[in-house]
Write a protein that holds these residues in place. Structure first.
Motif, short mmCIF file in Angstrom:
data_model
loop_
_atom_site.label_atom_id
_atom_site.label_comp_id
_atom_site.label_asym_id
_atom_site.label_seq_id
_atom_site.Cartn_x
_atom_site.Cartn_y
_atom_site.Cartn_z
N ALA A 6 0.87 -1.18 0.00
CA ALA A 6 0.00 0.00 0.00
C ALA A 6 0.90 1.22 0.00
N ASN A 7 0.37 2.33 -0.51
CA ASN A 7 1.16 3.56 -0.61
C ASN A 7 0.38 4.75 -0.06
N ALA A 8 1.14 5.72 0.42
CA ALA A 8 0.55 6.99 0.83
C ALA A 8 0.45 7.92 -0.36
N ASP A 9 -0.60 8.72 -0.37
CA ASP A 9 -0.73 9.83 -1.31
C ASP A 9 -0.91 11.07 -0.46
N GLY A 10 0.22 11.65 -0.04
CA GLY A 10 0.15 12.71 0.95
C GLY A 10 -0.36 12.14 2.26
N PRO A 11 -1.37 12.78 2.88
CA PRO A 11 -1.88 12.30 4.16
C PRO A 11 -2.95 11.22 4.03
N ARG A 12 -3.25 10.82 2.81
CA ARG A 12 -4.29 9.81 2.59
C ARG A 12 -3.69 8.55 1.99
N ALA A 21 -8.64 -4.91 -1.54
CA ALA A 21 -8.69 -6.13 -2.35
C ALA A 21 -7.39 -6.94 -2.21
N ARG A 22 -6.25 -6.25 -2.27
CA ARG A 22 -4.97 -6.96 -2.15
C ARG A 22 -4.80 -7.56 -0.76
N LEU A 23 -5.20 -6.81 0.25
CA LEU A 23 -5.05 -7.31 1.61
C LEU A 23 -5.99 -8.49 1.87
N ARG A 24 -7.21 -8.43 1.35
CA ARG A 24 -8.13 -9.57 1.49
C ARG A 24 -7.50 -10.83 0.89
N SER A 25 -6.89 -10.68 -0.29
CA SER A 25 -6.26 -11.82 -0.95
C SER A 25 -5.11 -12.37 -0.12
N ALA A 113 -6.60 -2.71 7.99
CA ALA A 113 -6.15 -4.05 8.34
C ALA A 113 -6.87 -4.57 9.57
N ALA A 114 -7.06 -3.70 10.57
CA ALA A 114 -7.75 -4.12 11.79
C ALA A 114 -9.21 -4.44 11.53
N ALA A 115 -9.84 -3.70 10.62
CA ALA A 115 -11.25 -3.97 10.30
C ALA A 115 -11.40 -5.27 9.53
N LEU A 116 -10.45 -5.58 8.63
CA LEU A 116 -10.53 -6.80 7.84
C LEU A 116 -10.15 -8.05 8.64
N ALA A 117 -9.29 -7.87 9.63
CA ALA A 117 -8.80 -9.03 10.39
C ALA A 117 -8.73 -8.69 11.87
N PRO A 118 -9.87 -8.48 12.52
CA PRO A 118 -9.86 -8.04 13.92
C PRO A 118 -9.25 -9.05 14.88
#
Length: 298
Positions: A6-12, A21-25, A113-118
């Motif tokens: 994953a990458n930052a785009d400024g503060p977002r 999608a990538r993290l779910r996989s 990440a915490a929401a997808l894998a609590p």
């Protein structure tokens, strides 16, 4: 080992939907109890510049020194490795100033990440200026979102770190602060370059002993290395005199870090075992450290 990015785009966070999608996989490929390791680089990287992209260089999967490989890329029970990229090219002053906004994007990623894998433990592994990014992210976390932070040759001042930790998420965080004399030249350059003559502006290389949840580990201390071996984590002595990457290139370290991702008791046991050791004297300002070894990017 599932490895994603994953990458930052400024503060977002850049492309949140793609990140999800990538993290779910990656999570689907991992063992059910595998922890998540969010990796944060330091200076000289840019996700948008192929030659300096951390996902091709520091994180892997093919670079021999890559963190992903060292975390056990081919092991069935390896952690989910999530490489975070932020724009850190340019001068150290610019990158240091840019780190707080990268921390906001890192917090967004960590919350996803915490929401997808609590049910999974989430830890941060951060080198150099990446440690500042990780610490700056804490103000945006819910307490317990990240359980542990492993800071490697952290490029941050103690007062700034203390302020960052002065929040509910910081109070709930265990920190392993890994230092080495081989990085002292860089620490001195930061102390003199950013805050010459200002009392109290020591870097985290000098530790924060006594702070709850904080654990200092000096790899230059032979007694500390012997203690690590006694508790089942033998680590080699740093192999060059000057090396900014000593806290991740030294053989044996990533076995320790990997254990720290899932074993909640490891850091308290390590600190208890180290309690009677005396750290080595650090070189005085102006000490000449030669010959130079590996000058690894951060």
């Amino acid at each position: 080992m599932p490895l994603t990015h994953a990458n930052a785009d400024g503060p977002r966070l850049e492309d949140p939907a793609g990140t999800v999608a990538r993290l779910r996989s990656a999570l689907a490929e991992a063992a059910p109890d595998a922890p998540i390791a969010i990796m944060v680089h330091g200076l000289t990287y840019s996700p948008r510049t192929p030659a300096r992209c951390p996902h091709r260089k520091l994180y892997g999967p093919t670079c021999p020194e890559a963190w992903g490989r060292r975390l056990g890329q081919h092991d069935a029970d390896a952690p989910v490795a999530l490489g975070f990229g932020w724009e850190s090219r340019g001068s150290i002053w610019r990158a240091y100033a840019r780190a707080p906004e990268a921390g906001r994007a890192l917090a967004e990623l960590t919350e996803i990440a915490a929401a997808l894998a609590p049910e999974r433990r989430i830890s941060l592994i951060a080198h150099s200026l990446g440690a500042r990014v990780a610490l700056q992210a804490l103000r945006y976390f819910a307490p317990g979102t990240a359980r542990r932070a492993i800071l490697l040759a952290a490029c941050e001042f103690r007062p700034a770190a203390a302020r960052a930790l002065d929040c509910a998420a910081g109070a709930a965080l265990d920190v392993l602060n890994v230092t080495a004399r081989q990085n002292r030249l860089y620490d001195m350059a930061m102390e003199y370059g950013f805050a010459p003559g200002r009392r109290g502006h020591a870097t985290l290389s000098r530790g924060m002993a006594g702070r709850p949840g904080w654990h200092d580990l000096d790899l230059s201390c032979a007694t500390a290395r012997a203690t690590l071996a006694r508790i089942g984590h033998p680590v080699a002595a740093p192999q060059t005199w000057v090396c900014h990457g000593a806290t991740y290139l030294t053989p044996g370290l990533f076995d320790l870090y990997r254990s720290a991702l899932s074993d909640a008791s490891l850091l308290p046991r390590l600190s208890a075992a180290l309690a009677s050791t005396t750290p080595p004297q650090r070189p005085a300002p102006g000490t000449r450290l030669l010959p130079f070894g590996q000058r690894s990017p951060s």
